[in-house]
Write a protein that holds these residues in place. Structure first.
Motif, mmCIF file in Angstrom:
data_model
loop_
_atom_site.group_PDB
_atom_site.id
_atom_site.type_symbol
_atom_site.label_atom_id
_atom_site.label_comp_id
_atom_site.label_asym_id
_atom_site.label_seq_id
_atom_site.Cartn_x
_atom_site.Cartn_y
_atom_site.Cartn_z
ATOM 1 N N LEU A 74 -35.223 -18.909 -35.299
ATOM 2 C CA LEU A 74 -34.435 -17.803 -36.039
ATOM 3 C C LEU A 74 -33.480 -18.780 -36.854
ATOM 4 O O LEU A 74 -33.474 -18.853 -38.128
ATOM 5 C CB LEU A 74 -34.095 -16.632 -35.540
ATOM 6 C CG LEU A 74 -35.092 -15.709 -35.276
ATOM 7 C CD1 LEU A 74 -34.346 -14.385 -34.585
ATOM 8 C CD2 LEU A 74 -35.872 -15.124 -36.510
ATOM 9 N N ALA A 75 -32.826 -19.446 -36.302
ATOM 10 C CA ALA A 75 -31.542 -20.144 -36.631
ATOM 11 C C ALA A 75 -32.205 -21.236 -37.661
ATOM 12 O O ALA A 75 -31.344 -21.641 -38.291
ATOM 13 C CB ALA A 75 -30.619 -20.729 -35.507
ATOM 14 N N ALA A 76 -33.306 -21.919 -36.993
ATOM 15 C CA ALA A 76 -33.657 -23.175 -37.822
ATOM 16 C C ALA A 76 -34.493 -22.683 -38.933
ATOM 17 O O ALA A 76 -34.394 -23.343 -40.000
ATOM 18 C CB ALA A 76 -34.544 -24.133 -36.741
ATOM 19 N N PHE A 77 -35.344 -21.995 -38.994
ATOM 20 C CA PHE A 77 -36.424 -21.454 -39.884
ATOM 21 C C PHE A 77 -36.328 -20.184 -40.306
ATOM 22 O O PHE A 77 -36.855 -19.864 -41.498
ATOM 23 C CB PHE A 77 -37.729 -21.700 -39.512
ATOM 24 C CG PHE A 77 -37.780 -23.194 -38.906
ATOM 25 C CD1 PHE A 77 -37.701 -24.352 -39.426
ATOM 26 C CD2 PHE A 77 -38.388 -23.211 -37.538
ATOM 27 C CE1 PHE A 77 -37.834 -25.473 -38.799
ATOM 28 C CE2 PHE A 77 -38.317 -24.462 -36.682
ATOM 29 C CZ PHE A 77 -38.246 -25.566 -37.457
ATOM 30 N N GLY A 78 -35.470 -19.295 -40.032
ATOM 31 C CA GLY A 78 -35.409 -17.784 -40.399
ATOM 32 C C GLY A 78 -36.674 -17.077 -40.028
ATOM 33 O O GLY A 78 -37.543 -17.387 -39.296
ATOM 34 N N PRO A 79 -36.616 -15.823 -40.365
ATOM 35 C CA PRO A 79 -37.839 -14.883 -39.547
ATOM 36 C C PRO A 79 -39.304 -15.179 -40.526
ATOM 37 O O PRO A 79 -38.951 -15.831 -41.454
ATOM 38 C CB PRO A 79 -37.227 -13.615 -40.186
ATOM 39 C CG PRO A 79 -36.235 -13.979 -41.203
ATOM 40 C CD PRO A 79 -35.663 -15.004 -41.278
ATOM 41 N N THR A 80 -40.180 -15.067 -40.069
ATOM 42 C CA THR A 80 -41.597 -15.268 -40.581
ATOM 43 C C THR A 80 -42.333 -14.168 -40.216
ATOM 44 O O THR A 80 -42.233 -13.298 -39.464
ATOM 45 C CB THR A 80 -41.918 -16.620 -40.164
ATOM 46 O OG1 THR A 80 -43.035 -16.882 -40.791
ATOM 47 C CG2 THR A 80 -42.376 -16.718 -38.694
ATOM 48 N N LYS A 81 -43.602 -14.185 -40.483
ATOM 49 C CA LYS A 81 -44.764 -13.382 -40.000
ATOM 50 C C LYS A 81 -44.993 -13.587 -38.609
ATOM 51 O O LYS A 81 -45.162 -14.601 -38.022
ATOM 52 C CB LYS A 81 -45.993 -13.562 -40.931
ATOM 53 C CG LYS A 81 -47.140 -12.519 -40.812
ATOM 54 C CD LYS A 81 -48.223 -12.904 -41.406
ATOM 55 C CE LYS A 81 -49.365 -12.248 -40.952
ATOM 56 N NZ LYS A 81 -50.823 -12.417 -41.807
ATOM 57 N N ASN A 82 -44.950 -12.284 -37.834
ATOM 58 C CA ASN A 82 -45.301 -12.315 -36.445
ATOM 59 C C ASN A 82 -45.952 -11.212 -36.051
ATOM 60 O O ASN A 82 -46.098 -10.090 -36.419
ATOM 61 C CB ASN A 82 -43.885 -12.521 -35.781
ATOM 62 C CG ASN A 82 -42.936 -11.307 -35.975
ATOM 63 O OD1 ASN A 82 -43.443 -10.185 -35.453
ATOM 64 N ND2 ASN A 82 -41.930 -11.471 -36.594
ATOM 65 N N VAL A 83 -46.709 -11.305 -35.010
ATOM 66 C CA VAL A 83 -47.198 -10.202 -34.239
ATOM 67 C C VAL A 83 -46.637 -10.255 -32.556
ATOM 68 O O VAL A 83 -46.457 -11.326 -32.277
ATOM 69 C CB VAL A 83 -48.795 -10.560 -33.943
ATOM 70 C CG1 VAL A 83 -49.438 -9.572 -33.133
ATOM 71 C CG2 VAL A 83 -49.602 -10.651 -35.356
ATOM 72 N N ARG A 84 -46.186 -9.029 -32.316
ATOM 73 C CA ARG A 84 -45.890 -8.932 -30.845
ATOM 74 C C ARG A 84 -46.813 -8.144 -29.871
ATOM 75 O O ARG A 84 -47.244 -6.924 -30.512
ATOM 76 C CB ARG A 84 -44.409 -7.815 -30.861
ATOM 77 C CG ARG A 84 -43.894 -7.844 -29.524
ATOM 78 C CD ARG A 84 -42.702 -7.097 -29.791
ATOM 79 N NE ARG A 84 -41.746 -6.882 -28.411
ATOM 80 C CZ ARG A 84 -41.196 -7.831 -27.626
ATOM 81 N NH1 ARG A 84 -40.865 -8.904 -28.323
ATOM 82 N NH2 ARG A 84 -40.805 -7.737 -26.530
ATOM 83 N N PHE A 85 -47.070 -8.611 -28.732
ATOM 84 C CA PHE A 85 -48.112 -8.112 -28.019
ATOM 85 C C PHE A 85 -47.708 -7.085 -26.757
ATOM 86 O O PHE A 85 -46.403 -7.275 -26.599
ATOM 87 C CB PHE A 85 -49.031 -9.140 -27.305
ATOM 88 C CG PHE A 85 -49.601 -10.030 -28.435
ATOM 89 C CD1 PHE A 85 -50.907 -9.613 -28.933
ATOM 90 C CD2 PHE A 85 -49.234 -11.168 -28.842
ATOM 91 C CE1 PHE A 85 -51.667 -10.485 -29.886
ATOM 92 C CE2 PHE A 85 -49.793 -12.033 -29.738
ATOM 93 C CZ PHE A 85 -50.822 -11.906 -30.258
ATOM 94 N N ASP A 86 -48.323 -6.382 -26.316
ATOM 95 C CA ASP A 86 -47.855 -5.336 -25.292
ATOM 96 C C ASP A 86 -47.415 -6.037 -24.198
ATOM 97 O O ASP A 86 -46.800 -5.589 -23.330
ATOM 98 C CB ASP A 86 -49.038 -4.507 -24.538
ATOM 99 C CG ASP A 86 -49.429 -3.375 -26.020
ATOM 100 O OD1 ASP A 86 -48.412 -3.202 -26.805
ATOM 101 O OD2 ASP A 86 -50.251 -2.817 -25.760
ATOM 102 N N SER A 87 -47.877 -7.239 -23.865
ATOM 103 C CA SER A 87 -47.389 -8.132 -22.568
ATOM 104 C C SER A 87 -45.944 -8.823 -22.900
ATOM 105 O O SER A 87 -45.540 -9.415 -21.873
ATOM 106 C CB SER A 87 -48.389 -9.260 -22.571
ATOM 107 O OG SER A 87 -48.460 -10.081 -23.641
ATOM 108 N N GLY A 88 -45.518 -8.535 -24.171
ATOM 109 C CA GLY A 88 -44.190 -9.095 -24.306
ATOM 110 C C GLY A 88 -44.165 -10.552 -25.210
ATOM 111 O O GLY A 88 -43.111 -11.029 -25.508
#
Length: 101
Positions: free
Chosen positions: A47-61
């Motif tokens: 996050l510090a280097a590149f900022g937020p981006t498209k992501n997917v969070r799975f139930d497994s964490g």
């Protein structure tokens, strides 16, 4: 009467941006490969280097984050980062842009 006009304008705007970069933060491939190290780089460092981006969070964490790298000719390569539940990069994968038809 305004609703159809607004819908048409929105559809035309979508066509106008068809060649725009795909979702995800744009970062040079070399910078990603030099900065992101499996087993070491943290989610906070990404996050510090590149900022937020498209992501997917799975139930497994686990989370998958996708960064885009300009590849010329209006195309983009993908750099996918798999983050484990502890917030550490587990794996990375680079996918070349699809061939132009």
């Amino acid at each position: 009467m305004k609703a159809p006009l607004i819908l048409c304008a929105a559809l035309l705007a979508g066509c106008a941006t068809q060649n725009a970069a795909p979702p995800g933060a744009q970062v040079a491939a070399e910078r990603l490969q030099q900065t992101v190290v499996a087993g070491q780089t943290t989610k906070a460092q990404l996050l510090a280097a590149f900022g937020p981006t498209k992501n997917v969070r799975f139930d497994s964490g686990f989370e998958a984050w996708v960064y885009q790298s300009p590849a010329g000719g209006g195309q983009f390569a993908e750099f996918v980062v798999l983050i484990d539940p502890a917030g550490i990069v587990a794996k990375t994968r680079t996918r070349a842009p699809a061939p132009v038809r």
